[in-house]
Design a protein around this motif. Structure first.
Motif, PDB file in Angstrom:
ATOM      1  N   THR A  12       5.666  12.149  15.500  1.00 59.99           N
ATOM      2  CA  THR A  12       6.622  11.080  15.236  1.00 59.99           C
ATOM      3  C   THR A  12       6.200  10.190  14.095  1.00 59.99           C
ATOM      4  N   GLY A  13       4.944   9.822  14.011  1.00 61.84           N
ATOM      5  CA  GLY A  13       4.490   8.914  12.958  1.00 61.84           C
ATOM      6  C   GLY A  13       5.106   7.543  13.126  1.00 61.84           C
ATOM      7  N   ARG A  14       5.087   6.787  12.069  1.00 61.18           N
ATOM      8  CA  ARG A  14       5.602   5.426  12.080  1.00 61.18           C
ATOM      9  C   ARG A  14       6.908   5.399  11.310  1.00 61.18           C
ATOM     10  N   GLU A  15       7.840   4.590  11.749  1.00 63.38           N
ATOM     11  CA  GLU A  15       9.089   4.428  11.024  1.00 63.38           C
ATOM     12  C   GLU A  15       8.816   3.735   9.692  1.00 63.38           C
ATOM     13  N   HIS A  16       9.461   4.164   8.660  1.00 65.66           N
ATOM     14  CA  HIS A  16       9.308   3.565   7.338  1.00 65.66           C
ATOM     15  C   HIS A  16      10.655   2.972   6.938  1.00 65.66           C
ATOM     16  N   ALA A  17      10.637   1.694   6.675  1.00 63.07           N
ATOM     17  CA  ALA A  17      11.865   1.006   6.298  1.00 63.07           C
ATOM     18  C   ALA A  17      11.898   0.797   4.794  1.00 63.07           C
ATOM     19  N   GLY A  30       0.814  -1.214   0.000  1.00 65.67           N
ATOM     20  CA  GLY A  30       0.000   0.000   0.000  1.00 65.67           C
ATOM     21  C   GLY A  30       0.845   1.260   0.000  1.00 65.67           C
ATOM     22  N   GLU A  31       1.891   1.280   0.828  1.00 62.11           N
ATOM     23  CA  GLU A  31       2.808   2.431   0.849  1.00 62.11           C
ATOM     24  C   GLU A  31       3.450   2.624  -0.520  1.00 62.11           C
ATOM     25  N   TYR A  32       3.938   1.538  -1.079  1.00 64.66           N
ATOM     26  CA  TYR A  32       4.588   1.573  -2.384  1.00 64.66           C
ATOM     27  C   TYR A  32       3.591   2.012  -3.454  1.00 64.66           C
ATOM     28  N   LEU A  33       2.395   1.472  -3.408  1.00 62.05           N
ATOM     29  CA  LEU A  33       1.364   1.762  -4.401  1.00 62.05           C
ATOM     30  C   LEU A  33       0.995   3.234  -4.402  1.00 62.05           C
ATOM     31  N   PHE A  34       0.871   3.845  -3.232  1.00 63.85           N
ATOM     32  CA  PHE A  34       0.489   5.254  -3.184  1.00 63.85           C
ATOM     33  C   PHE A  34       1.493   6.108  -3.948  1.00 63.85           C
ATOM     34  N   ALA A  35       2.759   5.922  -3.671  1.00 64.71           N
ATOM     35  CA  ALA A  35       3.790   6.717  -4.355  1.00 64.71           C
ATOM     36  C   ALA A  35       3.735   6.480  -5.862  1.00 64.71           C
ATOM     37  N   HIS A  36       3.546   5.242  -6.247  1.00 59.51           N
ATOM     38  CA  HIS A  36       3.480   4.902  -7.672  1.00 59.51           C
ATOM     39  C   HIS A  36       2.277   5.574  -8.336  1.00 59.51           C
ATOM     40  N   LEU A  37       1.128   5.486  -7.701  1.00 62.36           N
ATOM     41  CA  LEU A  37      -0.077   6.083  -8.280  1.00 62.36           C
ATOM     42  C   LEU A  37       0.046   7.593  -8.391  1.00 62.36           C
ATOM     43  N   MET A  38       0.637   8.239  -7.406  1.00 64.39           N
ATOM     44  CA  MET A  38       0.800   9.694  -7.460  1.00 64.39           C
ATOM     45  C   MET A  38       1.810  10.097  -8.528  1.00 64.39           C
ATOM     46  N   GLY A  40       1.476   5.660   3.001  1.00 60.08           N
ATOM     47  CA  GLY A  40       2.108   6.204   1.799  1.00 60.08           C
ATOM     48  C   GLY A  40       1.735   7.658   1.585  1.00 60.08           C
ATOM     49  N   ALA A  41       0.469   8.010   1.842  1.00 64.29           N
ATOM     50  CA  ALA A  41       0.035   9.403   1.735  1.00 64.29           C
ATOM     51  C   ALA A  41       0.733  10.257   2.785  1.00 64.29           C
ATOM     52  N   SER A  42       0.915   9.684   3.979  1.00 63.51           N
ATOM     53  CA  SER A  42       1.623  10.382   5.041  1.00 63.51           C
ATOM     54  C   SER A  42       3.038  10.750   4.593  1.00 63.51           C
ATOM     55  N   LEU A  43       3.711   9.811   3.953  1.00 60.87           N
ATOM     56  CA  LEU A  43       5.055  10.082   3.430  1.00 60.87           C
ATOM     57  C   LEU A  43       5.009  11.115   2.311  1.00 60.87           C
ATOM     58  N   TYR A  44       4.057  10.965   1.405  1.00 59.21           N
ATOM     59  CA  TYR A  44       3.942  11.859   0.256  1.00 59.21           C
ATOM     60  C   TYR A  44       3.724  13.304   0.701  1.00 59.21           C
ATOM     61  N   PHE A  45       2.862  13.491   1.693  1.00 63.16           N
ATOM     62  CA  PHE A  45       2.556  14.831   2.191  1.00 63.16           C
ATOM     63  C   PHE A  45       3.520  15.277   3.289  1.00 63.16           C
ATOM     64  N   SER A  46       4.531  14.440   3.608  1.00 62.08           N
ATOM     65  CA  SER A  46       5.492  14.739   4.680  1.00 62.08           C
ATOM     66  C   SER A  46       4.765  15.118   5.968  1.00 62.08           C
ATOM     67  N   ASN A  75      -5.628  15.681  -9.166  1.00 60.03           N
ATOM     68  CA  ASN A  75      -5.526  17.131  -9.180  1.00 60.03           C
ATOM     69  C   ASN A  75      -5.318  17.640  -7.752  1.00 60.03           C
ATOM     70  N   LEU A  76      -4.144  18.181  -7.511  1.00 64.79           N
ATOM     71  CA  LEU A  76      -3.843  18.743  -6.195  1.00 64.79           C
ATOM     72  C   LEU A  76      -3.588  20.243  -6.304  1.00 64.79           C
ATOM     73  N   GLU A  77      -4.244  20.896  -7.272  1.00 64.81           N
ATOM     74  CA  GLU A  77      -4.039  22.327  -7.493  1.00 64.81           C
ATOM     75  C   GLU A  77      -4.338  23.153  -6.246  1.00 64.81           C
ATOM     76  N   ASP A  78      -5.355  22.750  -5.507  1.00 62.58           N
ATOM     77  CA  ASP A  78      -5.715  23.504  -4.315  1.00 62.58           C
ATOM     78  C   ASP A  78      -4.817  23.173  -3.123  1.00 62.58           C
ATOM     79  N   ASP A  79      -3.783  22.350  -3.368  1.00 65.92           N
ATOM     80  CA  ASP A  79      -2.764  22.004  -2.370  1.00 65.92           C
ATOM     81  C   ASP A  79      -3.370  21.595  -1.030  1.00 65.92           C
ATOM     82  N   PRO A  80      -4.159  20.510  -1.033  1.00 70.42           N
ATOM     83  CA  PRO A  80      -4.754  20.088   0.234  1.00 70.42           C
ATOM     84  C   PRO A  80      -3.690  19.497   1.154  1.00 70.42           C
ATOM     85  N   GLY A  81      -3.939  19.541   2.411  1.00 71.01           N
ATOM     86  CA  GLY A  81      -3.089  18.827   3.341  1.00 71.01           C
ATOM     87  C   GLY A  81      -3.508  17.367   3.351  1.00 71.01           C
ATOM     88  N   LEU A  82      -2.822  16.567   4.119  1.00 67.08           N
ATOM     89  CA  LEU A  82      -3.105  15.140   4.181  1.00 67.08           C
ATOM     90  C   LEU A  82      -4.546  14.857   4.618  1.00 67.08           C
TER      91      LEU A  82
END
Length: 191
Positions: free
Chosen positions: A182-187, A71-79, A149-155, A85-92
């Motif tokens: 802190t979030g979750r560690e991503h390996a 799922g984490e990998y898939l999110f980055a790939h799909l984005m 994955g979205a959490s990582l994408y949106f930092s 459309n993220l023109e309005d620059d939404p937060g997570l």
């Protein structure tokens, strides 16, 4: 299920474990498609579950953990390849709250026969969101991974609580997302 899920899963396995390993997965799983996937085609859901089970067994890794990593990998790939459309620059939180409209409605517009899960936003604030996930596929672990994955994408680090689950007999999965320091560690690296 759309082929992009299959092509991305094979990309992840090859990237992290190598082509020889993927070939061993295909040999052991013996999928109906013979592992020849294209992004726009549709494949039987059972084939993905068969591949996940085979990778899980060969790596001696929990299948649900593997699905979360996917799922984490898939999110980055799909984005990267199918950006919304993220023109309005939404937060997570705003992005997750609008996933039904931003992503699933678009998928159904392009692929009218596509089955997408249901996400009902039942609570939302500046720093939290509660979603009810319903799906015949019961891929709530994939949903968890997509949120990470979205959490990582949106930092934007999050904590995620999944306290109701289809796999435990509930009518839906409840996913509570809270922004955190802190979030979750991503390996990275191997599966």
């Amino acid at each position: 299920m759309l082929g992009i899920i299959y092509t991305t899963f094979s990309d992840m396995v090859i990237e992290r474990e190598g082509m020889a390993f993927w070939n061993a997965v295909l040999e052991k799983a013996n999928p109906v498609s013979e592992g020849a996937y294209t992004t726009a085609a549709e494949y039987d859901d059972a084939e993905l579950f068969q591949l996940i089970t085979t990778v899980s067994r060969l790596l001696d890794k929990d299948a649900q953990q593997l699905v979360r990593l996917f799922g984490e990998y898939l999110f980055a790939h799909l984005m990267k390849y199918c950006p919304v459309n993220l023109e309005d620059d939404p937060g997570l939180i705003d992005f997750l709250a609008s996933i039904q409209e931003r992503v699933h409605d678009e998928v159904r517009r392009v692929h009218p026969n596509a089955y997408t899960p249901s996400f009902d936003v039942v609570a939302c604030g500046d720093h939290y969101l509660t979603l009810h996930y319903r799906s015949e596929r019961r891929l709530c672990a994939l949903c968890e991974g997509l949120i990470q994955g979205a959490s990582l994408y949106f930092s934007t680090p999050v904590t995620l609580l999944h306290d109701r689950c289809l796999h435990r007999g509930d009518d839906y999965c409840r996913l509570q997302v809270r922004l955190s320091d802190t979030g979750r560690e991503h390996a990275a690296g191997s599966l």
